[in-house]
Design a protein around this motif. Structure first.
Motif, short mmCIF file in Angstrom:
data_model
loop_
_atom_site.label_atom_id
_atom_site.label_comp_id
_atom_site.label_asym_id
_atom_site.label_seq_id
_atom_site.Cartn_x
_atom_site.Cartn_y
_atom_site.Cartn_z
N ILE A 21 0.84 -1.19 0.00
CA ILE A 21 0.00 0.00 0.00
C ILE A 21 0.88 1.24 0.00
O ILE A 21 1.76 1.39 0.85
CB ILE A 21 -0.91 0.03 1.25
N VAL A 22 0.66 2.13 -0.96
CA VAL A 22 1.35 3.42 -0.98
C VAL A 22 0.43 4.45 -0.33
O VAL A 22 -0.76 4.51 -0.62
CB VAL A 22 1.75 3.84 -2.41
N CYS A 23 0.98 5.20 0.61
CA CYS A 23 0.16 6.04 1.46
C CYS A 23 0.76 7.44 1.57
O CYS A 23 1.81 7.62 2.19
CB CYS A 23 0.06 5.38 2.83
N PRO A 24 0.11 8.46 0.98
CA PRO A 24 0.64 9.82 1.08
C PRO A 24 0.14 10.54 2.34
O PRO A 24 -1.05 10.49 2.67
CB PRO A 24 0.08 10.50 -0.17
N LEU A 25 1.05 11.18 3.04
CA LEU A 25 0.70 12.09 4.12
C LEU A 25 0.81 13.48 3.49
O LEU A 25 1.91 14.04 3.37
CB LEU A 25 1.66 11.92 5.30
N ILE A 26 -0.33 14.00 3.01
CA ILE A 26 -0.35 15.21 2.19
C ILE A 26 -0.54 16.45 3.07
O ILE A 26 -1.51 16.53 3.82
CB ILE A 26 -1.47 15.13 1.13
N GLU A 27 0.38 17.40 2.92
CA GLU A 27 0.35 18.65 3.68
C GLU A 27 0.21 19.83 2.74
O GLU A 27 0.77 19.85 1.64
CB GLU A 27 1.65 18.77 4.49
N LEU B 248 -4.29 16.32 4.91
CA LEU B 248 -5.51 15.79 4.32
C LEU B 248 -5.92 14.48 4.97
O LEU B 248 -5.14 13.54 5.03
CB LEU B 248 -5.31 15.57 2.81
N LEU B 249 -7.16 14.43 5.45
CA LEU B 249 -7.79 13.21 5.93
C LEU B 249 -8.98 12.91 5.05
O LEU B 249 -9.66 13.83 4.56
CB LEU B 249 -8.27 13.35 7.38
N ARG C 284 -2.37 19.28 -6.98
CA ARG C 284 -1.00 19.30 -7.49
C ARG C 284 -0.03 19.00 -6.37
O ARG C 284 0.14 19.80 -5.44
CB ARG C 284 -0.70 20.64 -8.16
N ILE C 285 0.64 17.87 -6.47
CA ILE C 285 1.65 17.44 -5.50
C ILE C 285 3.01 17.92 -6.01
O ILE C 285 3.43 17.55 -7.11
CB ILE C 285 1.64 15.90 -5.32
N THR C 286 3.70 18.73 -5.21
CA THR C 286 4.97 19.31 -5.66
C THR C 286 6.18 18.59 -5.09
O THR C 286 7.26 18.68 -5.65
CB THR C 286 5.04 20.80 -5.28
N GLU C 287 5.99 17.90 -3.94
CA GLU C 287 7.11 17.18 -3.33
C GLU C 287 6.63 15.82 -2.85
O GLU C 287 5.55 15.70 -2.28
CB GLU C 287 7.65 17.95 -2.11
N ARG D 54 3.82 17.20 -0.32
CA ARG D 54 3.39 18.59 -0.21
C ARG D 54 2.52 18.92 -1.42
O ARG D 54 2.89 18.63 -2.55
CB ARG D 54 4.60 19.51 -0.18
N ALA D 55 1.38 19.54 -1.14
CA ALA D 55 0.47 19.97 -2.21
C ALA D 55 0.55 21.48 -2.34
O ALA D 55 0.64 22.18 -1.34
CB ALA D 55 -0.96 19.55 -1.89
#
Length: 141
Positions: free
Chosen positions: A6-12, A18-19, A63-66, A99-100
């Motif tokens: 499972i690939v899991c992004p912790l997006i900030e 983001l939840l 848009r994910i930049t990092e 990072r978004a």
């Protein structure tokens, strides 16, 4: 027992994370708040899978930049399918700091809702066990 990576992004974005709220009738954590993400497909590279899952679940506009690999862990979970059947799955989680540059979200039917949450506000959400472990390890809980 089947195994899934499972690939899991912790997006900030701007200090908030983001939840997503899982559907109440299916999945591994029905009705609870979680990070987005999903299983890698055969032949995919890790970052390709991560970006595909983000596009499929959260829409083309985000848009994910990092993307930075952060940690991994594993466990066994029971998944409930829409027909009510269940399956035990050995899951290997690959977790990434992301990072978004915007908050343009269009969730698909894998989620009921989403929220951008700042540290200190996470306890207001019914977080699933895996998300609690991740946020705790990151120092956000």
């Amino acid at each position: 027992m089947r195994q899934r990576i499972i690939v899991c992004p912790l997006i900030e974005n701007d200090g908030a994370y983001l939840l997503c709220k899982m559907p109440s009738d299916r999945g591994v954590f029905p009705g609870q708040w979680a990070l987005s993400g999903g299983g890698m497909e055969v032949g995919e590279k890790i970052e390709e899978a991560l970006r595909r899952e983000i596009r499929e679940e959260l829409g083309e506009g985000l848009r994910i930049t990092e993307v930075t690999p952060w940690t991994f862990r594993d466990d066994v979970r029971t998944k409930t399918y829409p027909d009510g059947s269940t399956e035990e799955i050995y899951m290997i989680y690959l977790i990434f700091d992301c990072r978004a540059e915007n908050r343009d979200i269009a969730i698909n039917d894998e989620f009921e809702d989403f929220a951008w949450v700042r540290p200190g506000e996470f306890n207001a959400y019914d977080l699933n066990a895996a998300t609690r472990v991740t946020l705790g390890a990151k120092g956000l809980l």
